[in-house]
Write an enzyme that holds these catalytic residues in place. Sequence first.
Site, short mmCIF file in Angstrom:
data_model
loop_
_atom_site.label_atom_id
_atom_site.label_comp_id
_atom_site.label_asym_id
_atom_site.label_seq_id
_atom_site.Cartn_x
_atom_site.Cartn_y
_atom_site.Cartn_z
N ARG A 127 28.42 21.87 -20.01
CA ARG A 127 27.96 22.21 -18.66
C ARG A 127 26.47 21.91 -18.49
O ARG A 127 25.72 22.68 -17.89
CB ARG A 127 28.27 23.67 -18.31
CG ARG A 127 29.75 24.02 -18.40
CD ARG A 127 30.57 23.20 -17.43
NE ARG A 127 32.00 23.49 -17.58
CZ ARG A 127 32.86 22.72 -18.26
NH1 ARG A 127 32.43 21.61 -18.85
NH2 ARG A 127 34.13 23.04 -18.33
N SER A 133 34.71 29.11 -12.18
CA SER A 133 34.44 29.85 -13.42
C SER A 133 33.01 30.38 -13.39
O SER A 133 32.06 29.62 -13.24
CB SER A 133 34.62 28.93 -14.63
OG SER A 133 35.96 28.52 -14.75
N GLU A 185 27.86 30.33 -15.98
CA GLU A 185 28.03 28.90 -15.74
C GLU A 185 27.61 28.57 -14.31
O GLU A 185 27.07 27.50 -14.04
CB GLU A 185 29.49 28.52 -15.95
CG GLU A 185 29.83 27.07 -15.64
CD GLU A 185 31.28 26.74 -15.94
OE1 GLU A 185 31.73 27.03 -17.07
OE2 GLU A 185 31.96 26.21 -15.05
#
Length: 299
Positions: free
Chosen positions: A172, A222, A292
Amino acid sequence: MIKETDLENIPDLLIKFNEPLSNYTYTKVGGPADILAFPATIEALTELSAKAKATDTPVTVLGNASNLIVRDGGIRGVVILLEKLDSVKVAGYTIEAQAGAKLKEVTQVAQANSLTGFEFACGIPGSIGGAVFMNAGAYGGEIYQVLVSCKVMDAAGNVSVLSASEMQFGYRHSVIRDKNLIVLSAKFELQAGDPTQIQNEMDRLNFLRESKQPLEYPSCGSVFKRPVGHFAGQLIQEAKLQGQRIGGVEVSKKHAGFMVNVADGNATDYEKLIALVIEKVKENSGVTLEPEVRIIGEK
């Protein structure tokens, strides 16, 4: 600060003032942007960036505003949405897509051209620019696996092309995030495949997504990165936090890794709930969850 008169003569540029960003984010939260800009050409984006730099106006570029929380105070300066820069071109086994192209549409183009390798992205609700920015991934696939190169622009308006190795991809993460670059387009190398098999795989992944994720509510996707050796959703479940609610935002009862806006929640609700989950999971398991989701703007 940039003035309205500075923007009037830029062609192919739509401008909105004091525009609520809740109209554009997947969470349906976020205060106003002083100036919200929609460039339809690279030239318009370049000219806008140059004028912002000349007037010391801060610039924030948003992708598809999917894995993002904009705080309730909004964002000062110019906010740029690249959704009008959405062309997708195919040449052999290569797809080149502008930053505003939606991942779902690019996967459909790949399938229609019998190209495999991008199926993992078929259900990710983001743009190419945002996906490259954070090395988006799902179901075992990530952007770094298929990206060949990326055309970017820096704050001074300089355009360059970065190779896959220069992107410094991680979980990420990419160099785009570190150097505050703007993704203009990305080139992907895929493989020849059977269009029926490709569609079947996309259908399978979309079924999994729809059966496990709370797509019926606004959310940021998420919320937390996957901790090493664990699953964030499982840790949240074990801490008995599913259904935990602050204001209008709650930890999804369907998938603990998601926080959903069930009743006109705001960004403050999201931030408080994220902090609570981090605290309680740490107490229960000893694992510190790392968000995230990108959180930006003023409180």
